[in-house]
Design a protein around this motif. Sequence first.
Motif, PDB file in Angstrom:
ATOM      1  N   PRO A 143       0.844  -1.088  -0.027  1.00  0.00           N
ATOM      2  CA  PRO A 143       0.198   0.021   0.006  1.00  0.00           C
ATOM      3  C   PRO A 143       0.898   1.155  -0.207  1.00  0.00           C
ATOM      4  CG  PRO A 143      -0.390  -1.195   2.128  1.00  0.00           C
ATOM      5  CD  PRO A 143       0.809  -1.957   1.237  1.00  0.00           C
ATOM      6  N   GLU A 144       0.397   2.254  -0.540  1.00  0.00           N
ATOM      7  CA  GLU A 144       1.094   3.541  -0.771  1.00  0.00           C
ATOM      8  C   GLU A 144       1.481   4.138   0.577  1.00  0.00           C
ATOM      9  OE1 GLU A 144       3.022   6.258  -3.270  1.00  0.00           O
ATOM     10  OE2 GLU A 144       1.483   4.690  -3.885  1.00  0.00           O
ATOM     11  N   VAL A 198       9.534   1.252  15.316  1.00  0.00           N
ATOM     12  CA  VAL A 198       9.587   0.689  13.888  1.00  0.00           C
ATOM     13  C   VAL A 198       8.137   0.231  13.818  1.00  0.00           C
ATOM     14  CG1 VAL A 198      10.307  -1.198  12.368  1.00  0.00           C
ATOM     15  CG2 VAL A 198      11.871   0.190  13.673  1.00  0.00           C
ATOM     16  N   THR A 199       7.391   0.533  12.629  1.00  0.00           N
ATOM     17  CA  THR A 199       6.169  -0.088  12.373  1.00  0.00           C
ATOM     18  C   THR A 199       6.258  -1.763  12.384  1.00  0.00           C
ATOM     19  OG1 THR A 199       5.344   2.011  11.359  1.00  0.00           O
ATOM     20  CG2 THR A 199       3.928  -0.140  10.924  1.00  0.00           C
ATOM     21  N   ARG A 202       8.539  -0.855  -6.557  1.00  0.00           N
ATOM     22  CA  ARG A 202       9.759  -1.209  -6.182  1.00  0.00           C
ATOM     23  C   ARG A 202       9.955  -0.917  -4.687  1.00  0.00           C
ATOM     24  NH1 ARG A 202      15.540  -0.230  -8.236  1.00  0.00           N
ATOM     25  NH2 ARG A 202      16.693  -0.023  -6.521  1.00  0.00           N
ATOM     26  N   LEU A 203      10.165  -1.667  -3.769  1.00  0.00           N
ATOM     27  CA  LEU A 203      10.331  -1.458  -2.293  1.00  0.00           C
ATOM     28  C   LEU A 203      11.799  -1.493  -2.120  1.00  0.00           C
ATOM     29  CD1 LEU A 203       7.504  -3.237  -0.527  1.00  0.00           C
ATOM     30  CD2 LEU A 203       7.590  -0.906  -0.968  1.00  0.00           C
ATOM     31  N   VAL A 204      12.470  -0.534  -1.520  1.00  0.00           N
ATOM     32  CA  VAL A 204      13.893  -0.371  -1.291  1.00  0.00           C
ATOM     33  C   VAL A 204      14.157  -0.614   0.192  1.00  0.00           C
ATOM     34  CG1 VAL A 204      16.009   0.951  -1.310  1.00  0.00           C
ATOM     35  CG2 VAL A 204      14.373   1.125  -3.038  1.00  0.00           C
ATOM     36  N   ARG A 256       5.691   5.425   2.866  1.00  0.00           N
ATOM     37  CA  ARG A 256       5.894   6.873   3.561  1.00  0.00           C
ATOM     38  C   ARG A 256       6.340   6.466   4.864  1.00  0.00           C
ATOM     39  NH1 ARG A 256       1.313   7.891   0.590  1.00  0.00           N
ATOM     40  NH2 ARG A 256       0.182   7.683   2.319  1.00  0.00           N
ATOM     41  N   GLU A 257       6.426   5.199   5.400  1.00  0.00           N
ATOM     42  CA  GLU A 257       6.823   4.856   6.841  1.00  0.00           C
ATOM     43  C   GLU A 257       8.322   4.973   6.807  1.00  0.00           C
ATOM     44  OE1 GLU A 257       5.020   3.815   9.887  1.00  0.00           O
ATOM     45  OE2 GLU A 257       3.447   4.792   8.596  1.00  0.00           O
ATOM     46  N   GLU A 258       8.806   5.497   8.089  1.00  0.00           N
ATOM     47  CA  GLU A 258      10.304   5.626   8.223  1.00  0.00           C
ATOM     48  C   GLU A 258      10.920   4.134   8.142  1.00  0.00           C
ATOM     49  OE1 GLU A 258      12.403   8.336   8.451  1.00  0.00           O
ATOM     50  OE2 GLU A 258      10.406   9.333   7.803  1.00  0.00           O
TER      51      GLU A 258
END
Length: 160
Positions: A1-2, A95-96, A156-158, A6-8
């Motif tokens: 999800p978008e 951390v989430t 793409r998740l880094v 945006r999470e740290e």
Amino acid sequence: PEWLLREEAFSVCQDPFTRPREGESIVLDGCNQTANGFIGARPHHPALQSILSTAVEFAAEHVPAAPDPRFGIDIGFFVHSGPVGWTVEAMRHGVTILHSHTFLPCKGSKLKSDCVVDRFRNDSRVLGMHKGAASWLPRAKPKVGKLKLTGKKKQRLVFG
């Protein structure tokens, strides 16, 4: 999800294994141990810096020049850089934590036929699918784990 992009930082709970109900948030409130194989974080996040620093210091003091392949398990390296150490840092730095099901939807299944990407492609609670064989454990030939994205639109998740 978008919103997750945006999470740290985020990670996945591995104990207890959790699966959110349909429509429930994938963010988990309460986790005994996180999975250090699932970490998404902005560069230079304090939790990553701390766990890396701890692991490097511990390794400099305790790792022989040519360690036994089971080295990490034999002397408790997990406490400093594995799930135990990462859980401490993740909690300390807010951390989430996501439900296990988000990346480990097959956990608990005894049948390989249950663990097929197509079964989870339309499950909004599954973001990716880890199919590994605990290659870090001292067993017969270790297998390398794979992460397959399940969404139709690949993002793409880094991870760092």
